[in-house]
Scaffold this motif. Sequence first.
Motif, mmCIF file in Angstrom:
data_model
loop_
_atom_site.group_PDB
_atom_site.id
_atom_site.type_symbol
_atom_site.label_atom_id
_atom_site.label_comp_id
_atom_site.label_asym_id
_atom_site.label_seq_id
_atom_site.Cartn_x
_atom_site.Cartn_y
_atom_site.Cartn_z
ATOM 1 N N SER A 190 -7.392 148.656 -43.338
ATOM 2 C CA SER A 190 -8.270 149.761 -42.936
ATOM 3 C C SER A 190 -8.498 149.815 -41.425
ATOM 4 O O SER A 190 -9.263 150.640 -40.953
ATOM 5 C CB SER A 190 -9.609 149.649 -43.659
ATOM 6 O OG SER A 190 -10.249 148.422 -43.352
ATOM 7 N N ASP A 307 -19.308 146.668 -38.347
ATOM 8 C CA ASP A 307 -20.726 147.021 -38.334
ATOM 9 C C ASP A 307 -21.433 146.378 -39.533
ATOM 10 O O ASP A 307 -21.238 146.785 -40.680
ATOM 11 C CB ASP A 307 -20.866 148.548 -38.388
ATOM 12 C CG ASP A 307 -22.309 149.008 -38.230
ATOM 13 O OD1 ASP A 307 -23.221 148.145 -38.236
ATOM 14 O OD2 ASP A 307 -22.544 150.215 -38.110
ATOM 15 N N GLU A 310 -26.046 147.269 -41.937
ATOM 16 C CA GLU A 310 -26.634 147.646 -43.225
ATOM 17 C C GLU A 310 -27.161 146.448 -43.999
ATOM 18 O O GLU A 310 -27.870 146.604 -44.996
ATOM 19 C CB GLU A 310 -25.586 148.386 -44.071
ATOM 20 C CG GLU A 310 -25.200 149.737 -43.492
ATOM 21 C CD GLU A 310 -24.164 150.462 -44.354
ATOM 22 O OE1 GLU A 310 -24.069 151.694 -44.242
ATOM 23 O OE2 GLU A 310 -23.465 149.789 -45.141
ATOM 24 N N LYS A 316 -20.212 147.969 -42.935
ATOM 25 C CA LYS A 316 -20.287 149.409 -43.174
ATOM 26 C C LYS A 316 -18.893 150.006 -43.292
ATOM 27 O O LYS A 316 -17.990 149.690 -42.516
ATOM 28 C CB LYS A 316 -21.046 150.072 -42.019
ATOM 29 C CG LYS A 316 -21.221 151.578 -42.181
ATOM 30 C CD LYS A 316 -22.029 152.151 -41.032
ATOM 31 C CE LYS A 316 -22.211 153.656 -41.204
ATOM 32 N NZ LYS A 316 -23.028 154.232 -40.101
ATOM 33 N N SER A 317 -18.719 150.881 -44.277
ATOM 34 C CA SER A 317 -17.449 151.575 -44.473
ATOM 35 C C SER A 317 -17.587 153.011 -43.988
ATOM 36 O O SER A 317 -18.616 153.660 -44.211
ATOM 37 C CB SER A 317 -17.049 151.571 -45.955
ATOM 38 O OG SER A 317 -16.849 150.257 -46.420
ATOM 39 N N TYR A 318 -16.542 153.495 -43.332
ATOM 40 C CA TYR A 318 -16.542 154.866 -42.833
ATOM 41 C C TYR A 318 -15.666 155.729 -43.726
ATOM 42 O O TYR A 318 -14.486 155.439 -43.928
ATOM 43 C CB TYR A 318 -16.022 154.905 -41.391
ATOM 44 C CG TYR A 318 -16.882 154.148 -40.405
ATOM 45 C CD1 TYR A 318 -16.536 152.862 -39.993
ATOM 46 C CD2 TYR A 318 -18.044 154.711 -39.899
ATOM 47 C CE1 TYR A 318 -17.312 152.157 -39.102
ATOM 48 C CE2 TYR A 318 -18.833 154.012 -38.995
ATOM 49 C CZ TYR A 318 -18.471 152.740 -38.609
ATOM 50 O OH TYR A 318 -19.259 152.050 -37.719
ATOM 51 N N LYS A 319 -16.248 156.757 -44.266
ATOM 52 C CA LYS A 319 -15.500 157.699 -45.096
ATOM 53 C C LYS A 319 -14.901 158.795 -44.209
ATOM 54 O O LYS A 319 -15.212 158.886 -43.022
ATOM 55 C CB LYS A 319 -16.409 158.295 -46.158
ATOM 56 C CG LYS A 319 -16.977 157.238 -47.112
ATOM 57 C CD LYS A 319 -17.853 157.862 -48.182
ATOM 58 C CE LYS A 319 -18.395 156.795 -49.130
ATOM 59 N NZ LYS A 319 -19.272 157.367 -50.178
ATOM 60 N N GLN A 321 -15.376 161.941 -43.902
ATOM 61 C CA GLN A 321 -16.318 162.849 -43.234
ATOM 62 C C GLN A 321 -17.096 162.171 -42.113
ATOM 63 O O GLN A 321 -17.689 162.838 -41.257
ATOM 64 C CB GLN A 321 -17.293 163.469 -44.245
ATOM 65 C CG GLN A 321 -18.165 162.460 -44.985
ATOM 66 C CD GLN A 321 -17.541 162.000 -46.275
ATOM 67 O OE1 GLN A 321 -16.317 162.043 -46.434
ATOM 68 N NE2 GLN A 321 -18.385 161.570 -47.227
ATOM 69 N N ASP A 322 -17.091 160.824 -42.105
ATOM 70 C CA ASP A 322 -17.812 160.086 -41.059
ATOM 71 C C ASP A 322 -17.007 159.955 -39.771
ATOM 72 O O ASP A 322 -17.579 159.746 -38.696
ATOM 73 C CB ASP A 322 -18.173 158.673 -41.547
ATOM 74 C CG ASP A 322 -19.075 158.694 -42.766
ATOM 75 O OD1 ASP A 322 -19.916 159.598 -42.844
ATOM 76 O OD2 ASP A 322 -18.919 157.805 -43.630
ATOM 77 N N VAL A 323 -15.680 160.039 -39.895
ATOM 78 C CA VAL A 323 -14.814 159.777 -38.747
ATOM 79 C C VAL A 323 -14.712 161.036 -37.898
ATOM 80 O O VAL A 323 -14.005 161.989 -38.233
ATOM 81 C CB VAL A 323 -13.409 159.320 -39.196
ATOM 82 C CG1 VAL A 323 -12.539 159.014 -37.982
ATOM 83 C CG2 VAL A 323 -13.516 158.106 -40.096
ATOM 84 N N THR A 324 -15.445 161.026 -36.799
ATOM 85 C CA THR A 324 -15.459 162.149 -35.868
ATOM 86 C C THR A 324 -15.120 161.639 -34.472
ATOM 87 O O THR A 324 -15.109 160.439 -34.209
ATOM 88 C CB THR A 324 -16.840 162.820 -35.846
ATOM 89 O OG1 THR A 324 -17.816 161.859 -35.374
ATOM 90 C CG2 THR A 324 -17.242 163.299 -37.239
ATOM 91 N N LEU A 327 -17.955 159.598 -33.162
ATOM 92 C CA LEU A 327 -18.016 158.229 -33.679
ATOM 93 C C LEU A 327 -17.045 157.326 -32.929
ATOM 94 O O LEU A 327 -17.409 156.229 -32.495
ATOM 95 C CB LEU A 327 -17.682 158.216 -35.167
ATOM 96 C CG LEU A 327 -17.534 156.825 -35.798
ATOM 97 C CD1 LEU A 327 -18.867 156.092 -35.805
ATOM 98 C CD2 LEU A 327 -16.954 156.915 -37.208
#
Length: 347
Positions: A190, A307, A310, A316-319, A321-324, A327
Amino acid sequence: MKIAQAWLLGTGDLKIMPVARHRNLSKRPLWIIALVALVCVALTGAYVYPPQHRPPCFGCGPREDWYPPVPARIYTDDELAARVVIRDILSMPSIPSKNPKIAFMFLSPGSLPFEKLWEKFFLGHEGRFSIYVHASREKPVHVSPLFIGRDIRSDKVAWGKISMVDAEKRLLANALQDTDNQHFVLLSESCIPLHNFDYVYSYLMETNISFIDCFNDPGPHGVGRYSEHMSPVIEKKDWRKGAQWFSVKRKHAVLILADSLYYTNLKLYCRPGFEGRYCYSDEHYLPTLLHIFDPTGIANWSVTHVDWSEGKWHPKSYKAQDVTFELLKNITSIDMSVHIASNKRMN
């Protein structure tokens, strides 16, 4: 009486005088009187000003060099052999290379979902990198020609168990066969690159340290995982924790591969369920090993962003929609390493 007479007779000009049979008590020598007076003054002072008990003074106690020397611990044969080997490894000059490379070692259950992205990262820099893939569950299907033929013999890996360290050692063993590999980076399926190849190459190759996440966690998921069975090979004061993702110089890669003593110690006493503890060797093995033998040769942080804010068992996992862009920009601008110690409220 006889001494006084002899002295008087020896003068020749003096008359012999009779010596008194009884001394006059009032004619005592002055030094005796002075001595008695001083004794009296001292006794009087002790009576008027008796010694008082002072409270303990922290920081002004007996000097350390007054203490008897602490006997040096006698190392076992295995410890002594390990220390000699590790000392020589760390003192060896680096192998010169006309074409130094970075070994990118992927630890994955199967195929690499970001293989095409890594291909873009590597293209145009052939000869400055090597790729190794350890697939623990299923044979990966490669979509990039750069990854074809880069699979190594793999074995099953269980999360939190020593098999994770076994896989890391297996990757290092394969990568160390190439003497041009001077820096070794462990990656997961990942992981993605956040900088271009030139930036990463310069950052890693132009430093003389390894990047190992390493800190002292006084909480239950740090020191609380330590077992007294590890002593004296690993002492409690040397127990360290960190995320498993490392980036190491060749000498440290050789050290990790050569070690069996400290590896076996964690294999026996750092495993899920031992003595009611949940100890995960991949989080403690390298931080503890390198802290003991070369603490100034490592940065106490990793170049891989993870990260843990949490407070869960996994970062923390990034989906999708989170990857911008925002970010990625924020992650690349991080200029400090934050270690979050465990506490009793953590899940």
